[in-house]
Motif scaffolding. Structure first.
Motif, PDB file in Angstrom:
ATOM      1  N   LEU A  54       0.830  -1.212   0.000  1.00 18.99           N
ATOM      2  CA  LEU A  54       0.000   0.000   0.000  1.00 18.99           C
ATOM      3  C   LEU A  54       0.864   1.261   0.000  1.00 18.99           C
ATOM      4  CD1 LEU A  54      -2.834  -0.909   2.545  1.00 18.99           C
ATOM      5  CD2 LEU A  54      -3.060  -0.591   0.068  1.00 18.99           C
ATOM      6  N   GLY A  55       1.898   1.257   0.835  1.00 18.07           N
ATOM      7  CA  GLY A  55       2.797   2.409   0.892  1.00 18.07           C
ATOM      8  C   GLY A  55       3.486   2.677  -0.433  1.00 18.07           C
ATOM      9  N   GLU A  56       3.889   1.608  -1.106  1.00 18.56           N
ATOM     10  CA  GLU A  56       4.541   1.762  -2.407  1.00 18.56           C
ATOM     11  C   GLU A  56       3.556   2.280  -3.456  1.00 18.56           C
ATOM     12  OE1 GLU A  56       7.605   1.497  -3.242  1.00 18.56           O
ATOM     13  OE2 GLU A  56       8.537   0.509  -1.524  1.00 18.56           O
ATOM     14  N   LEU A  57       2.317   1.801  -3.408  1.00 23.17           N
ATOM     15  CA  LEU A  57       1.313   2.228  -4.384  1.00 23.17           C
ATOM     16  C   LEU A  57       1.000   3.713  -4.262  1.00 23.17           C
ATOM     17  CD1 LEU A  57      -1.195  -0.774  -4.313  1.00 23.17           C
ATOM     18  CD2 LEU A  57       0.378  -0.149  -6.162  1.00 23.17           C
ATOM     19  N   PHE A  58       1.054   4.226  -3.020  1.00 19.34           N
ATOM     20  CA  PHE A  58       0.732   5.644  -2.799  1.00 19.34           C
ATOM     21  C   PHE A  58       1.980   6.523  -2.716  1.00 19.34           C
ATOM     22  CE2 PHE A  58      -3.171   3.570  -1.345  1.00 19.34           C
ATOM     23  CZ  PHE A  58      -4.120   4.362  -1.966  1.00 19.34           C
ATOM     24  N   ALA A 100       4.344   6.904  -0.569  1.00 17.07           N
ATOM     25  CA  ALA A 100       4.387   7.613   0.710  1.00 17.07           C
ATOM     26  C   ALA A 100       5.754   8.226   0.976  1.00 17.07           C
ATOM     27  CB  ALA A 100       3.993   6.655   1.844  1.00 17.07           C
ATOM     28  N   GLU A 101       6.812   7.453   0.781  1.00 12.60           N
ATOM     29  CA  GLU A 101       8.147   7.961   1.089  1.00 12.60           C
ATOM     30  C   GLU A 101       8.584   9.035   0.103  1.00 12.60           C
ATOM     31  OE1 GLU A 101      12.566   6.093   1.945  1.00 12.60           O
ATOM     32  OE2 GLU A 101      10.764   5.264   2.848  1.00 12.60           O
ATOM     33  N   ARG A 102       8.222   8.865  -1.163  1.00 14.76           N
ATOM     34  CA  ARG A 102       8.583   9.877  -2.159  1.00 14.76           C
ATOM     35  C   ARG A 102       7.892  11.200  -1.844  1.00 14.76           C
ATOM     36  NH1 ARG A 102       7.557   8.419  -8.368  1.00 14.76           N
ATOM     37  NH2 ARG A 102       8.904   6.693  -7.704  1.00 14.76           N
ATOM     38  N   LEU A 103       6.650  11.145  -1.412  1.00 12.34           N
ATOM     39  CA  LEU A 103       5.921  12.355  -1.054  1.00 12.34           C
ATOM     40  C   LEU A 103       6.565  13.045   0.145  1.00 12.34           C
ATOM     41  CD1 LEU A 103       3.472  14.223  -1.377  1.00 12.34           C
ATOM     42  CD2 LEU A 103       2.177  12.654   0.075  1.00 12.34           C
ATOM     43  N   LEU A 104       6.934  12.256   1.163  1.00  9.78           N
ATOM     44  CA  LEU A 104       7.583  12.835   2.335  1.00  9.78           C
ATOM     45  C   LEU A 104       8.932  13.451   1.964  1.00  9.78           C
ATOM     46  CD1 LEU A 104       7.613  13.310   5.368  1.00  9.78           C
ATOM     47  CD2 LEU A 104       8.605  11.031   5.661  1.00  9.78           C
ATOM     48  N   SER A 105       9.673  12.791   1.085  1.00  7.88           N
ATOM     49  CA  SER A 105      10.966  13.323   0.636  1.00  7.88           C
ATOM     50  C   SER A 105      10.794  14.670  -0.048  1.00  7.88           C
ATOM     51  CB  SER A 105      11.639  12.330  -0.325  1.00  7.88           C
ATOM     52  OG  SER A 105      11.912  11.106   0.307  1.00  7.88           O
ATOM     53  N   ALA A 106       9.769  14.796  -0.880  1.00 10.50           N
ATOM     54  CA  ALA A 106       9.524  16.054  -1.583  1.00 10.50           C
ATOM     55  C   ALA A 106       9.180  17.166  -0.606  1.00 10.50           C
ATOM     56  CB  ALA A 106       8.395  15.863  -2.597  1.00 10.50           C
ATOM     57  N   ILE A 107       8.363  16.848   0.415  1.00  7.22           N
ATOM     58  CA  ILE A 107       7.982  17.853   1.412  1.00  7.22           C
ATOM     59  C   ILE A 107       9.200  18.317   2.205  1.00  7.22           C
ATOM     60  CG2 ILE A 107       6.671  18.227   3.531  1.00  7.22           C
ATOM     61  CD1 ILE A 107       4.557  16.322   2.397  1.00  7.22           C
ATOM     62  N   ILE A 108      10.043  17.350   2.623  1.00  7.58           N
ATOM     63  CA  ILE A 108      11.235  17.695   3.399  1.00  7.58           C
ATOM     64  C   ILE A 108      12.191  18.547   2.579  1.00  7.58           C
ATOM     65  CG2 ILE A 108      13.325  16.724   4.438  1.00  7.58           C
ATOM     66  CD1 ILE A 108      11.645  14.448   5.485  1.00  7.58           C
ATOM     67  N   PHE A 116      15.969   0.574   3.583  1.00  5.99           N
ATOM     68  CA  PHE A 116      14.605   0.053   3.553  1.00  5.99           C
ATOM     69  C   PHE A 116      13.600   1.202   3.444  1.00  5.99           C
ATOM     70  CE2 PHE A 116      16.825  -3.472   5.604  1.00  5.99           C
ATOM     71  CZ  PHE A 116      16.254  -4.557   4.952  1.00  5.99           C
ATOM     72  N   PRO A 117      12.489   0.996   2.709  1.00  3.62           N
ATOM     73  CA  PRO A 117      11.458   2.041   2.580  1.00  3.62           C
ATOM     74  C   PRO A 117      10.570   2.092   3.821  1.00  3.62           C
ATOM     75  CG  PRO A 117      10.770   0.100   1.376  1.00  3.62           C
ATOM     76  CD  PRO A 117      12.153  -0.206   1.916  1.00  3.62           C
ATOM     77  N   VAL A 118      11.112   2.568   4.937  1.00  3.74           N
ATOM     78  CA  VAL A 118      10.419   2.468   6.216  1.00  3.74           C
ATOM     79  C   VAL A 118       9.103   3.244   6.241  1.00  3.74           C
ATOM     80  CG1 VAL A 118      12.441   1.914   7.590  1.00  3.74           C
ATOM     81  CG2 VAL A 118      11.940   4.296   7.102  1.00  3.74           C
ATOM     82  N   ILE A 119       9.041   4.373   5.539  1.00  6.22           N
ATOM     83  CA  ILE A 119       7.789   5.132   5.507  1.00  6.22           C
ATOM     84  C   ILE A 119       6.714   4.330   4.787  1.00  6.22           C
ATOM     85  CG2 ILE A 119       6.670   7.258   4.747  1.00  6.22           C
ATOM     86  CD1 ILE A 119       8.650   7.649   7.007  1.00  6.22           C
ATOM     87  N   ASN A 120       7.097   3.681   3.708  1.00  5.70           N
ATOM     88  CA  ASN A 120       6.139   2.867   2.957  1.00  5.70           C
ATOM     89  C   ASN A 120       5.696   1.634   3.736  1.00  5.70           C
ATOM     90  OD1 ASN A 120       6.347   4.643   0.827  1.00  5.70           O
ATOM     91  ND2 ASN A 120       7.796   3.403  -0.322  1.00  5.70           N
ATOM     92  N   MET A 121       6.443   1.255   4.758  1.00  2.00           N
ATOM     93  CA  MET A 121       6.091   0.083   5.562  1.00  2.00           C
ATOM     94  C   MET A 121       5.070   0.409   6.660  1.00  2.00           C
ATOM     95  SD  MET A 121       9.975  -1.414   5.980  1.00  2.00           S
ATOM     96  CE  MET A 121       9.539  -2.835   7.008  1.00  2.00           C
ATOM     97  N   LEU A 122       4.864   1.682   6.942  1.00  3.22           N
ATOM     98  CA  LEU A 122       4.040   2.076   8.092  1.00  3.22           C
ATOM     99  C   LEU A 122       2.578   1.637   8.022  1.00  3.22           C
ATOM    100  CD1 LEU A 122       5.477   5.618   8.805  1.00  3.22           C
ATOM    101  CD2 LEU A 122       5.836   3.533  10.114  1.00  3.22           C
TER     102      LEU A 122
END
Length: 235
Positions: free
Chosen positions: A68-72, A74-82, A210-216
């Motif tokens: 689910l995290g990979e589909l949305f 999540a980590e790429r979005l957080l990276s862009a915001i940061i 590891f894509p920890v944000i996508n794992m949440l």
């Protein structure tokens, strides 16, 4: 709600103190200590995994949650915001805003805000009224804030704001879920968070990103899957 307040307060104080005293911290300390925090994080994650009630539940939650995290993204979005926050708030021109810096800060955000120790600690305090876990995390966070604040600046202290929001939300959710959280459900939830915490530790050590944000999302799936497992297998 003592735990979230103290934990986030310690991170804020440590991050700001580290930013203002960065010139006092030798480069060798800045380079050598972060992997130690990663090792400690890894060890705490391994300890939490031992709370598991049904390992198939944890495996299924992690696989489906990461999907689910990979589909949305999540980590790429957080990276862009940061990255946007870094560009908007940096005070020094010599502060790098590159992919490595962003990746490191994403790891810090995941560790400070979404680490299983914090989430589990907030939920546990809501259920039992004991803030012991978050108080232990506060000790780690004030020293982590000092170190990473010296490396990345005051933005580390700012992480305390989303951290407090996440911990408060977890505390409120814990109050709501307390009547339904049986020991097996809590054990599988904790073990799932422990795996994510271990992945965060490996990432902090630079062993594997590891894509920890996508794992949440796995944390949200673990309790219902655990309940389903108990209903089907009776254990």
């Amino acid at each position: 709600m003592i735990g979230p307040i103290i934990d986030s307060g310690c991170l804020l104080a440590g991050g700001l103190a580290g930013a203002y005293s960065s010139h006092l911290v030798p480069k060798r300390i800045k380079e050598s200590l972060p992997p130690i925090f990663g090792v400690v994080t890894l060890c705490m994650g391994m300890t939490l995994v031992n709370k598991v009630a049904a390992m198939p539940v944890v495996v299924a939650a992690l696989l489906l949650g990461t999907l689910l995290g990979e589909l949305f993204f999540a980590e790429r979005l957080l990276s862009a915001i940061i990255k946007k926050l870094l560009l908007a708030t940096r005070r020094r021109r010599d502060m790098p805003v590159d992919e490595a810096t962003v990746l490191s800060l994403v790891t810090l955000v995941s560790a400070f805000c979404f680490g299983s120790m914090g989430i589990f600690g907030a939920v546990t305090e809501a259920i039992t009224g004991k803030p012991d876990i978050l108080l232990a995390k506060a000790v780690l966070d004030i020293f982590s804030g000092l170190l990473f604040g010296a490396v990345f600046g005051g933005i580390v202290g700012c992480i305390a704001l989303p951290q407090f929001a996440v911990l408060t939300l977890c505390y409120l959710c814990g109050n709501f879920c307390a009547p339904f959280m049986t020991p097996p459900l809590l054990g599988d939830f904790t073990a799932c968070g422990g795996v994510i915490f271990a992945a965060t530790g490996l990432r902090m050590c630079g062993i594997r990103m590891f894509p920890v944000i996508n794992m949440l999302p796995a944390l949200l799936l673990a309790p219902p899957l655990s309940l389903l497992w108990q209903h089907i297998f009776g254990a």
